[in-house]
Design a protein around this motif. Structure first.
Motif, mmCIF file in Angstrom:
data_model
loop_
_atom_site.group_PDB
_atom_site.id
_atom_site.type_symbol
_atom_site.label_atom_id
_atom_site.label_comp_id
_atom_site.label_asym_id
_atom_site.label_seq_id
_atom_site.Cartn_x
_atom_site.Cartn_y
_atom_site.Cartn_z
ATOM 1 N N GLY A 102 4.079 -2.911 -10.570
ATOM 2 C CA GLY A 102 4.653 -1.940 -9.645
ATOM 3 C C GLY A 102 3.577 -1.287 -8.798
ATOM 4 N N ASN A 103 2.462 -0.969 -9.419
ATOM 5 C CA ASN A 103 1.338 -0.380 -8.689
ATOM 6 C C ASN A 103 0.779 -1.377 -7.669
ATOM 7 O OD1 ASN A 103 -0.729 1.750 -8.342
ATOM 8 N ND2 ASN A 103 -2.121 0.251 -9.226
ATOM 9 N N PHE A 104 0.792 -2.649 -8.016
ATOM 10 C CA PHE A 104 0.387 -3.709 -7.090
ATOM 11 C C PHE A 104 1.271 -3.658 -5.836
ATOM 12 C CE2 PHE A 104 0.433 -8.253 -5.755
ATOM 13 C CZ PHE A 104 -0.931 -8.511 -5.703
ATOM 14 N N GLN A 105 2.575 -3.480 -6.032
ATOM 15 C CA GLN A 105 3.492 -3.338 -4.900
ATOM 16 C C GLN A 105 3.178 -2.073 -4.095
ATOM 17 O OE1 GLN A 105 6.001 -5.178 -3.532
ATOM 18 N NE2 GLN A 105 5.457 -6.850 -4.899
ATOM 19 N N TYR A 106 2.937 -0.994 -4.789
ATOM 20 C CA TYR A 106 2.667 0.291 -4.126
ATOM 21 C C TYR A 106 1.411 0.223 -3.258
ATOM 22 C CZ TYR A 106 0.896 5.069 -3.673
ATOM 23 O OH TYR A 106 0.375 6.239 -3.180
ATOM 24 N N LEU A 107 0.335 -0.304 -3.811
ATOM 25 C CA LEU A 107 -0.929 -0.352 -3.081
ATOM 26 C C LEU A 107 -0.852 -1.257 -1.862
ATOM 27 C CD1 LEU A 107 -3.446 -0.555 -6.083
ATOM 28 C CD2 LEU A 107 -3.025 1.423 -4.601
ATOM 29 N N LEU A 108 0.006 -2.287 -1.941
ATOM 30 C CA LEU A 108 0.103 -3.257 -0.850
ATOM 31 C C LEU A 108 1.348 -3.053 0.011
ATOM 32 C CD1 LEU A 108 -1.002 -6.342 -2.953
ATOM 33 C CD2 LEU A 108 -2.295 -5.366 -1.047
ATOM 34 N N ALA A 109 1.989 -1.889 -0.133
ATOM 35 C CA ALA A 109 3.257 -1.640 0.555
ATOM 36 C C ALA A 109 3.125 -1.724 2.071
ATOM 37 C CB ALA A 109 3.820 -0.286 0.149
ATOM 38 N N ASP A 110 1.974 -1.316 2.614
ATOM 39 C CA ASP A 110 1.813 -1.360 4.070
ATOM 40 C C ASP A 110 0.898 -2.497 4.524
ATOM 41 O OD1 ASP A 110 -0.393 -0.182 2.947
ATOM 42 O OD2 ASP A 110 -0.545 1.455 4.400
ATOM 43 N N PHE A 111 0.690 -3.480 3.649
ATOM 44 C CA PHE A 111 -0.026 -4.692 4.041
ATOM 45 C C PHE A 111 0.961 -5.599 4.779
ATOM 46 C CE2 PHE A 111 -1.663 -8.930 3.781
ATOM 47 C CZ PHE A 111 -3.044 -8.813 3.721
#
Length: 351
Positions: free
Chosen positions: A125-134
């Motif tokens: 989930g944190n992986f998704q969060y950190l890359l949300a605006d990639f």
């Protein structure tokens, strides 16, 4: 680029595709460990695109982690370039790459407790969060149609029709089960066409052992094995983790009475995943998470059965009929999820 003297190189890990080694280097009396990895050229034929994806994603992650006060040396993989400034060293059909070794960590093949599964959910989930605006659409699709379930369905139908091994008659029940649910194969593709869900940066191999846990705190700190990072759907990453991690039996269990989707583990992973996402998913994406679990399990069962019909040419098998056993466990999980659908929906609605 590494400076110093190589003291030791030894095989490391249990991966089945790449050859991985732990390498110890001494520089001015200080020893440091690295991961040295040979990329399998038979599997990864487009290494340039694969490595470009990894470098772009890990560089982005490093900036995000630094900005929020984290430690990028422990919280993300980082590629060490060659002396020529390349992302990896080319050797014939293969290629070699190096990462710093993340010390004092451990990985698990099986979630010994719901808490560990919860923490792996947090990591992805944190992986998704950190890359949300990639910009996910800028990544290469290194394995074309990897989670295109509609395409997997067409390949399955062709395998049934060709029946090159004469095995279709013995699996009529499984074939019928899949064809009854073929409409589900178009679910996410049609949602994307209607722009109901966005493309995300997805990991595409969200097994528990692709998360490193800190030995001291037992917290999940780093997602590893980024070879299949591509554009995709958040629900696919969530679903693949549930498919593998929430099952109560081995992937090739012969006694299907033992095969169920644990709602305790489903909820534990969901809670961790949502905690890690920190509101970065849309409401519609969250609503599709149970469907992600069902579709990824269904797709995997279909792939195992396709391979069985074609003569076991893709997945490695250790005994005759193993792919059929694998297919049956996945289809049993799908059936169990359908029976527990209201429970899964209730768990998700609390978010």
């Amino acid at each position: 680029m590494l400076d110093g003297e190589i003291l030791d190189i030894a095989p490391y890990g249990s991966g089945h595709i790449n050859d991985t080694f732990r390498m110890t280097v001494s520089n001015q009396g200080t020893e440091k460990d690295y991961i040295l990895q040979r990329m399998n050229g038979d599997i990864f034929k487009n290494r340039e695109e694969l490595m470009e994806n990894i470098v772009r994603v890990t560089s982005f992650l490093k900036e995000k982690i630094v900005a929020q006060g984290g430690n990028p040396d422990r919280e993300t993989l980082q590629i060490i370039p060659t002396r020529e400034g390349e992302d990896y060293y080319k050797e014939g059909e293969d290629g070699w790459r190096v990462y710093p070794f993340i010390t004092d960590t451990v990985s698990y093949d099986v979630a010994e407790t719901p808490w560990k599964f919860n923490r792996s959910g947090y990591a992805f989930g944190n992986f998704q969060y950190l890359l949300a605006d990639f910009p996910a659409e800028d990544l290469h699709e290194t394995i074309v149609n990897f989670h295109n379930t509609a395409d997997r369905l067409e390949k399955f139908k062709k395998a049934v029709e060709a029946d090159v091994m004469g095995r279709a008659a013995e699996v009529e029940k499984e074939i019928h089960f899949i064809l009854e649910r073929q409409r589900d194969c178009y679910f996410f593709g049609e949602m994307l066409e209607r722009k109901e869900v966005p493309l995300r940066v997805t990991h595409n191999d969200t097994k528990l052992n692709n998360v490193l846990f800190d030995k001291l705190t037992e917290e999940a700190i780093c997602v590893i094995d980024l070879d299949t990072v591509m554009p995709g759907f958040a629900a696919h990453d969530f679903g693949d983790a549930i498919r593998f991690g929430a099952s109560t039996a081995a992937e090739d269990e012969k006694d299907l009475d033992k095969v169920n989707c644990s709602m305790e583990l489903f909820e534990a992973y969901f809670d961790g995943f949502m905690e890690g996402c920190r509101g970065s998913l849309t409401k519609r994406e969250v609503e599709t998470l149970p469907m992600g679990a069902k579709i990824m399990t269904f797709e995997c069962g279909m792939r195992f059965l396709t391979d069985y019909l074609e003569g076991d040419v893709y997945f490695k098998t250790h005994y005759p009929g193993q792919n059929l056993d694998r297919a049956r466990t996945q289809l049993k999980l799908v059936k169990d999820m359908e029976e527990k659908w209201e429970t899964m929906q209730t768990i998700v609605k609390k978010a």
